[in-house]
Design a protein around this motif. Sequence first.
Motif, mmCIF file in Angstrom:
data_model
loop_
_atom_site.group_PDB
_atom_site.id
_atom_site.type_symbol
_atom_site.label_atom_id
_atom_site.label_comp_id
_atom_site.label_asym_id
_atom_site.label_seq_id
_atom_site.Cartn_x
_atom_site.Cartn_y
_atom_site.Cartn_z
ATOM 1 N N LYS A 295 47.509 50.758 40.018
ATOM 2 C CA LYS A 295 46.470 49.930 39.787
ATOM 3 C C LYS A 295 46.203 49.797 38.145
ATOM 4 C CE LYS A 295 43.708 49.905 44.128
ATOM 5 N NZ LYS A 295 42.368 50.021 44.364
ATOM 6 N N ASN A 296 46.370 50.453 37.440
ATOM 7 C CA ASN A 296 46.120 50.574 36.147
ATOM 8 C C ASN A 296 47.109 49.559 35.556
ATOM 9 O OD1 ASN A 296 43.938 52.161 36.376
ATOM 10 N ND2 ASN A 296 45.067 54.016 35.830
ATOM 11 N N ASP A 297 48.286 49.585 36.069
ATOM 12 C CA ASP A 297 49.260 48.618 35.251
ATOM 13 C C ASP A 297 50.116 47.841 36.516
ATOM 14 O OD1 ASP A 297 49.907 49.949 32.389
ATOM 15 O OD2 ASP A 297 49.643 51.436 33.585
ATOM 16 N N PRO A 298 49.420 46.863 36.751
ATOM 17 C CA PRO A 298 49.825 45.969 37.633
ATOM 18 C C PRO A 298 51.041 45.047 37.284
ATOM 19 C CG PRO A 298 48.089 44.861 36.761
ATOM 20 C CD PRO A 298 47.924 46.181 36.113
ATOM 21 N N VAL A 299 51.260 44.822 36.186
ATOM 22 C CA VAL A 299 52.488 44.344 35.596
ATOM 23 C C VAL A 299 53.251 45.330 34.455
ATOM 24 C CG1 VAL A 299 52.095 41.994 35.950
ATOM 25 C CG2 VAL A 299 50.944 42.844 33.952
ATOM 26 N N GLU A 338 47.798 37.853 43.605
ATOM 27 C CA GLU A 338 46.922 37.867 44.654
ATOM 28 C C GLU A 338 45.859 38.577 44.426
ATOM 29 O OE1 GLU A 338 49.350 39.633 47.516
ATOM 30 O OE2 GLU A 338 50.689 38.261 48.076
ATOM 31 N N LEU A 339 45.780 39.183 42.953
ATOM 32 C CA LEU A 339 44.244 39.798 42.761
ATOM 33 C C LEU A 339 43.072 38.841 42.802
ATOM 34 C CD1 LEU A 339 45.761 41.285 39.180
ATOM 35 C CD2 LEU A 339 45.182 42.356 41.221
ATOM 36 N N PRO A 340 42.162 39.532 43.206
ATOM 37 C CA PRO A 340 40.575 38.847 43.469
ATOM 38 C C PRO A 340 40.253 38.432 41.964
ATOM 39 C CG PRO A 340 40.380 41.157 44.040
ATOM 40 C CD PRO A 340 41.965 41.014 43.696
ATOM 41 N N PRO A 341 39.273 37.396 41.978
ATOM 42 C CA PRO A 341 38.882 37.140 40.606
ATOM 43 C C PRO A 341 38.202 38.183 39.727
ATOM 44 C CG PRO A 341 38.177 35.540 42.227
ATOM 45 C CD PRO A 341 38.927 36.565 42.999
ATOM 46 N N ARG A 342 37.501 38.983 40.468
ATOM 47 C CA ARG A 342 36.512 39.914 39.752
ATOM 48 C C ARG A 342 37.687 40.992 39.158
ATOM 49 N NH1 ARG A 342 31.756 43.682 42.572
ATOM 50 N NH2 ARG A 342 30.954 41.288 41.909
ATOM 51 N N GLU A 343 38.709 41.067 39.945
ATOM 52 C CA GLU A 343 39.801 42.357 39.231
ATOM 53 C C GLU A 343 40.530 41.630 38.089
ATOM 54 O OE1 GLU A 343 42.306 44.370 41.943
ATOM 55 O OE2 GLU A 343 40.694 44.920 43.284
ATOM 56 N N ALA A 422 53.615 40.307 29.128
ATOM 57 C CA ALA A 422 53.871 40.538 30.623
ATOM 58 C C ALA A 422 52.733 39.765 31.619
ATOM 59 C CB ALA A 422 54.099 42.001 31.040
ATOM 60 N N TRP A 423 51.422 40.150 31.087
ATOM 61 C CA TRP A 423 50.087 39.701 31.896
ATOM 62 C C TRP A 423 50.330 38.155 31.780
ATOM 63 C CZ3 TRP A 423 47.031 40.717 35.274
ATOM 64 C CH2 TRP A 423 45.887 39.996 35.757
ATOM 65 N N LYS A 424 50.610 37.472 30.697
ATOM 66 C CA LYS A 424 50.581 35.886 30.595
ATOM 67 C C LYS A 424 51.700 35.508 31.251
ATOM 68 C CE LYS A 424 47.283 35.291 27.114
ATOM 69 N NZ LYS A 424 46.067 34.500 27.715
ATOM 70 N N PHE A 425 52.906 35.910 31.380
ATOM 71 C CA PHE A 425 53.827 35.536 32.126
ATOM 72 C C PHE A 425 53.429 35.725 33.578
ATOM 73 C CE2 PHE A 425 56.900 36.501 28.474
ATOM 74 C CZ PHE A 425 57.264 35.171 28.407
ATOM 75 N N SER A 426 52.830 36.642 34.096
ATOM 76 C CA SER A 426 52.489 36.648 35.320
ATOM 77 C C SER A 426 51.497 35.861 35.955
ATOM 78 C CB SER A 426 52.079 38.278 35.818
ATOM 79 O OG SER A 426 50.802 38.448 35.406
#
Length: 1286
Positions: A295-299, A338-343, A422-426
């Motif tokens: 969870k701490n590193d989803p990507v 698929e992450l919810p907006p709050r997360e 990586a986060w931007k690419f995802s």
Amino acid sequence: MAIPVEEAIAALSTFSLEDEQPEVQGPAVMVSAERGAANSPIEYSDVSAYRLSLSEDTKALNQLNILVQEGKEMASILYTYRSCVKALPQLPDSMKHSQADLYLETYQVLDLEMSRLREIQQWQASAASKLAADMQRFSRPERRINGPTITHLWSMLKLLDVLVQLDHLKNSKASIPNDFSWYKRTFTQVSAQWQDTDALREELDDLQIFLSTRWAILLNLHVEMFRVNNVEDILQVLIVFAVESLELDFALLFPERHILLRVLPVLVVLATSSEKDSESLYKRVKINRLINIFKNDPVIPAFPDLHLSPAAILKELSMYFQKFSSQTRLLTLPVPHELPPREVQDYQRHYLIINHIVAIRAEHDDFTIRFASAMNQLLLLKSTDGADVEWSREVKGNMYDMVVEGFQLLSRWNARIWEQCAWKFSRPCKDALPSESEEGSAPHSDYEKVVRYNYNADERRALVELVSYIKSIGSMMQRCDTLVADALWETIHAEVQDFVQNTLATMLRTTFRKKKDLSRILSDMRTLSADWMANTSKPEAELQSSQHGYDESRGSFFHPRPVAPTAAQVHCLQFLIYEVVSGGNLRKPGGLFGNSGSEIPVNDLKQLETFFYKLSFFLHILDYTATVTTLTDIGFLWFREFYLESSHVIQFPIECSLPWMLVDHVLESKNAGLLESVLMPFDIYNDSAQHALVELKQRFLYDEIEAEVDHCFDIFVSKMSEIIFTYYKSRAASELLDPSFLFSLDNGEKYYIQPMRFTALFKMTKVKLLGRTIDLRSLIAQRMNKVFRENLEFLFDRFESQDLCAIVELEKLLDILKHAHELLSKDISIDSFNLMLNEMLENLSLVSFSSRLASQIWSEMQNDFLPNFILCNTTQRFIRSSKVPLAPVQKPSMPYAKPNFYCGTQDLNSAHQSFARLHSGFFGIPHMFSIVRLLGSRSLPWLIRALLDHISNKIAMLEPMITGLQEGLPKSIGLLHFDGGVTGCMRVIKDQLNWGSKSELKAEILRGIKEIGSVLYCMGLLDVVLREKDTTNFMQAAPWLGLLPGADGQILYSQDNGDSPVVSLFKSATAAIVSNPGCPSPMSFYTMSKQAEAADLLYKANLNTGSLLEYSLAFTSAALDKYCGKWSAAPKTGFIDITTSKDFYRIYSGLQIGYLEDCTHVESNNHEVLGDSVAWGGCTIIYLLGQQLHFELFDFSYQVLNVAEVEAVSIAQTHKNPHFLQGWEALLEAMKKARRLNNHVFSMLKARCPLEDKTACAIKQSGAPLHRIKFENTVSAFETLPQKSA
């Protein structure tokens, strides 16, 4: 004679290789030979010398390391693979007969690429088999050691990571199956004529299965691992090691952490899919710990433009591993999209650099200060002889701590860039994109959505700042490599010796005294790494016994030596510590250093743990340069191979390239704090080019990078030069604004220019770019020279499209440009402003006196000013006539330019244009000042001569016209009678001046006289300006020349036949300096004294300057000499002929009264066409012809005014109707104004050009008549009059 070596070295030491170039770039890539390396060049071959049963383990370790290197090369092949099918030609219908040849050629091209894929297929099978065999070796009862060493664990994890990345690349590259399908099709066509193709077809089918099966490499690895069902323990050991390292942040470098994150989900799947006791993993590692890590590193970064998601890997692999499909808690983890907006918001705060930049900035500033302080202490220590040992150890230990902290900072910052990418690419940009809503616009590519439009301005600013911090810290640490090397090695040596000689000795005496097995291991550790030669606390005879546990209460003291442990020693020490802690139990609960069931005290365990992890740091510290290079490498920001393939394009435009986006953001934002970091993003190109050549080994990638760098750097220099020019232009315009104007404004601060520092960029003479050294200062200087010339060209083009009134605005804009040049010249060497100005004025030749500006001014005067402007004598200004000109002047259109070609910014442009508009509606004294200052002493005489020649030409042009009017005059014109009054006089004048059929001729003569008057009046204005300028020069030069004003206005010399003050000053200074014996070159001072005498003579010769107006009047008089016989004929009798005279004053008198009569009619107001210049022209000609008294006596308007005065008196005396003169008031008022103006002109002419009053002497005392009188001008006016041949 040879120079001694010592003297040569001493001489070389005096040379300084330092320059003033600031450090605004990252460390340069260079060839270096390190004293130590993490990858030992002897591959742990010296392990066998320590006799620790590690031979088998070392052999396997070397094998795994070779496989890792080979795997990275395989991954490079896959990542840089580009489709060959796109480049294949398509045959037209007319060449279908050559289809077989095309198939053969295509097969040969594709077979080379497919052979590489076959190599990857064979390698992965071999690597999986060897990795599985290595794991199974630790599960056999006859194993030589209890478990894998830490080095071995890392090698296993690295190889597994390479296999995972290969599988991910194979799954992602769509071009590979496409090329393979073409390859198979061509093989079918080509192999029809071959024999024995069964083996080839079978090999082809195997390759097809390998390429088309997702996760084929991991599935094969799973099969190889569980051929013998006993690898669960080693898998769990790897998982426990990975989890502990991630939770406790034991990985020093960010690539190690990313390896653990990529491998952990695959290890969990493999361990859970075991046939026996698959749940045992979750007994050693709670599932919540795994969930928290995922969870701490989803990507997770995998490749520059490819990322992995633990949740996605787990879900996809669950379809291939049935036992793992029951782990619902792990499978319910959401994938990034698929992450919810709050997360998502929470992850944004974690991943985006902008949310951490404040803390990063504080860390950078604090570390920079402390590192510099530590370096100063180290330099002081090196320069101190016989320094205290404790202080020396403290200083070097502090330096070691600073290096470790610097590596940790660089690792953490670089990891943030990787993870943000990586986060931007995802999470591609889904907001409204520019120009996408426009009809017909092409849709944006996926790469634009994840890069170009996925970074807002603040995020780009934060990224530029972080890149600058990484490169600056890396450059700072790289520069001091040789300075800190000995300190680092001595500190590492001291750490190891303190542990093995002191800490282990204490443990042997206390904790492990009765534990023979553990005591043996500790003794092996001391034997392995103790440096007894450095130990000075014991005598020579006791050194041998100390190796076997010397019993003494105090610790050993040893001299620091720059002798660090080898990679094999570190490997063995880690292995022995692991043996002590684990006791050979692979299923030991609590992790590596957990205390569950351990008999070792907590304190001793903590000491072992601390030293254990220090050993891991030692290898990175010893490999100093390689570590700095790794941690400062941000070349991944350029690569985009995956998106090139998915977007079906050859290459993206530079607007989509992240390095150029960062450079462009700095340039467009004009942020003074970021400007000095503008070169830092170019280090991304350096890193990417190095990576393309060294790691990926692909020349075509380097060629693409080089092409983009060439293009981007050209644009950068152009934009940077424009920013610099705009800043200095705005600053100059702001400084030249009227202070009173700024004081009166409420918002005057908008005209203030915020200071910007370009000093660092101006000093950049060695910009390192792709192995080249570029002189940025020279490029900017070249561009500045070009821009200044273009600006000058624009200003002159702009002036040429306007009238003469714009000369004040031109001078103001040139002053701003000149001041900007002065400000810029303080920081960078560029061409002199006068040189550039003369080039644009086309005034470089020594024999050229007619500059472009002078020619344009004369052209404007000739074509527009003199015909279309009228003089207002009261205001001393020329204004444009409100009447439409007879011949409209054709001018070029107004050129367009950016605001920086005017005053820099829109606000400053508006302010200066408001001042320019004050002078745009007239021509007067301010414009003359501008002309004098702009033309200077070189071109101004040419303009004056052109104007005087214009007078001469106009007089010549008027001669036949005036002759025509003379012919139209009656033979006899008498004085007007008073009997008829004003009405009768006007009737008589109309009868006598029968010029009705010559109206156009009269108008033409009036226009000619008006132009002559305009030129003479301009000469008067110019004379005023030049006299003021000469007075200023005199006031400045007089004290140096020793001049004093006399009582009668004459100039007196303060020294009688003596030297002037300037000559006396230089002579006395020369005498004083030359008398000094230490004077190096007395001749230069004598030369200066002679130059002072020459200057004295030159300035004194220029003091007595003549009057330009007097010169112009003398020139006009000389021009009139040719026509004196026609315009001023001598009377036949010698007496004044009142009735029959046809002199010029008669002509002008008739023209004047007709002109005045027309002025009284509203329909045709001639005054708005001719103005007061007619009076100046006509009266000047009359005066120079000596006809002033004749004109004042016989002028028609004057006589009418006399009649009107008598008539008004008679009306008053006889009490007649006061409205008797009704109807003539306007004409009489115009006549009075004309008489006042004429009197003013005549009085000025008498003052400036007095003539000898000989009119009354028309008859000699003897009674003989005196023919035409020579009216001689004063001497001052004729001194410089050009002599013409008769």
